[in-house]
Design a protein around this motif. Structure first.
Motif, PDB file in Angstrom:
ATOM      1  N   ARG A  14       0.825  -1.206   0.000  1.00 25.30           N
ATOM      2  CA  ARG A  14       0.000   0.000   0.000  1.00 25.30           C
ATOM      3  C   ARG A  14       0.859   1.255   0.000  1.00 25.30           C
ATOM      4  NH1 ARG A  14      -2.860  -0.404   4.949  1.00 25.30           N
ATOM      5  NH2 ARG A  14      -1.653  -2.225   5.527  1.00 25.30           N
ATOM      6  N   ALA A  15       1.947   1.252   0.771  1.00 24.59           N
ATOM      7  CA  ALA A  15       2.842   2.411   0.804  1.00 24.59           C
ATOM      8  C   ALA A  15       3.556   2.599  -0.537  1.00 24.59           C
ATOM      9  CB  ALA A  15       3.859   2.246   1.930  1.00 24.59           C
ATOM     10  N   LEU A  16       3.899   1.502  -1.198  1.00 24.48           N
ATOM     11  CA  LEU A  16       4.561   1.583  -2.506  1.00 24.48           C
ATOM     12  C   LEU A  16       3.638   2.205  -3.552  1.00 24.48           C
ATOM     13  CD1 LEU A  16       7.163   0.836  -4.045  1.00 24.48           C
ATOM     14  CD2 LEU A  16       6.059  -1.333  -4.603  1.00 24.48           C
ATOM     15  N   ILE A  17       2.377   1.854  -3.521  1.00 24.85           N
ATOM     16  CA  ILE A  17       1.412   2.433  -4.462  1.00 24.85           C
ATOM     17  C   ILE A  17       1.279   3.934  -4.232  1.00 24.85           C
ATOM     18  CG2 ILE A  17      -1.031   2.474  -5.111  1.00 24.85           C
ATOM     19  CD1 ILE A  17      -1.014  -0.584  -4.527  1.00 24.85           C
ATOM     20  N   VAL A  18       1.176   4.346  -2.972  1.00 24.56           N
ATOM     21  CA  VAL A  18       1.076   5.775  -2.653  1.00 24.56           C
ATOM     22  C   VAL A  18       2.353   6.504  -3.075  1.00 24.56           C
ATOM     23  CG1 VAL A  18       0.877   7.426  -0.755  1.00 24.56           C
ATOM     24  CG2 VAL A  18      -0.609   5.425  -0.813  1.00 24.56           C
ATOM     25  N   ALA A  19       3.511   5.896  -2.810  1.00 23.72           N
ATOM     26  CA  ALA A  19       4.784   6.521  -3.183  1.00 23.72           C
ATOM     27  C   ALA A  19       4.909   6.661  -4.706  1.00 23.72           C
ATOM     28  CB  ALA A  19       5.945   5.716  -2.628  1.00 23.72           C
ATOM     29  N   ALA A  43      -4.676  11.556  -6.871  1.00 24.96           N
ATOM     30  CA  ALA A  43      -4.578  10.102  -6.709  1.00 24.96           C
ATOM     31  C   ALA A  43      -3.756   9.760  -5.475  1.00 24.96           C
ATOM     32  CB  ALA A  43      -3.961   9.474  -7.956  1.00 24.96           C
ATOM     33  N   THR A  44      -2.712  10.538  -5.216  1.00 21.91           N
ATOM     34  CA  THR A  44      -1.896  10.334  -4.024  1.00 21.91           C
ATOM     35  C   THR A  44      -2.715  10.586  -2.768  1.00 21.91           C
ATOM     36  OG1 THR A  44       0.085  10.994  -5.224  1.00 21.91           O
ATOM     37  CG2 THR A  44       0.194  11.054  -2.826  1.00 21.91           C
ATOM     38  N   SER A  50      -7.333   6.061   1.514  1.00 22.48           N
ATOM     39  CA  SER A  50      -7.927   4.729   1.421  1.00 22.48           C
ATOM     40  C   SER A  50      -6.961   3.608   1.794  1.00 22.48           C
ATOM     41  CB  SER A  50      -8.489   4.488   0.024  1.00 22.48           C
ATOM     42  OG  SER A  50      -7.468   4.515  -0.929  1.00 22.48           O
ATOM     43  N   PHE A  51      -5.653   3.771   1.527  1.00 28.58           N
ATOM     44  CA  PHE A  51      -4.702   2.698   1.791  1.00 28.58           C
ATOM     45  C   PHE A  51      -4.003   2.815   3.144  1.00 28.58           C
ATOM     46  CE2 PHE A  51      -4.010   2.064  -2.993  1.00 28.58           C
ATOM     47  CZ  PHE A  51      -4.943   1.057  -3.031  1.00 28.58           C
ATOM     48  N   LEU A  52      -3.855   4.022   3.667  1.00 30.40           N
ATOM     49  CA  LEU A  52      -3.081   4.189   4.895  1.00 30.40           C
ATOM     50  C   LEU A  52      -3.927   4.603   6.097  1.00 30.40           C
ATOM     51  CD1 LEU A  52       0.038   5.960   3.366  1.00 30.40           C
ATOM     52  CD2 LEU A  52      -0.343   3.518   3.749  1.00 30.40           C
ATOM     53  N   ILE A  53      -4.963   5.400   5.890  1.00 37.27           N
ATOM     54  CA  ILE A  53      -5.751   5.890   7.025  1.00 37.27           C
ATOM     55  C   ILE A  53      -6.977   5.031   7.281  1.00 37.27           C
ATOM     56  CG2 ILE A  53      -7.094   7.851   7.887  1.00 37.27           C
ATOM     57  CD1 ILE A  53      -5.146   9.670   6.349  1.00 37.27           C
TER      58      ILE A  53
END
Length: 61
Positions: A14-19, A43-44, A50-53
């Motif tokens: 999930r962090a890789l997608i955000v990065a 998108a970020t 959605s992916f981290l919080i």
């Protein structure tokens, strides 16, 4: 694993997608493409939410 819903379980994915989205936004901003930078920035922001919080892993059966 049903339908790939466990794919997003690891935090590093999930962090890789955000990065990747953040990197895309920075790249577009550096190249002067403000519109694309804003799209990638949105998108970020959505990915952070959605992916981290708000992410809740799927329930195990």
């Amino acid at each position: 694993m049903k339908g790939g819903e466990d794919f997003f379980r690891p935090l590093w994915i999930r962090a890789l997608i955000v990065a990747a989205c953040a990197g895309w936004a920075v790249l577009e901003w550096i190249n002067g493409q403000t519109g694309w930078a804003m799209m990638a920035g949105a998108a970020t922001a959505y990915g952070v939410w959605s992916f981290l919080i708000a992410y809740e892993p799927p329930k195990q059966d």
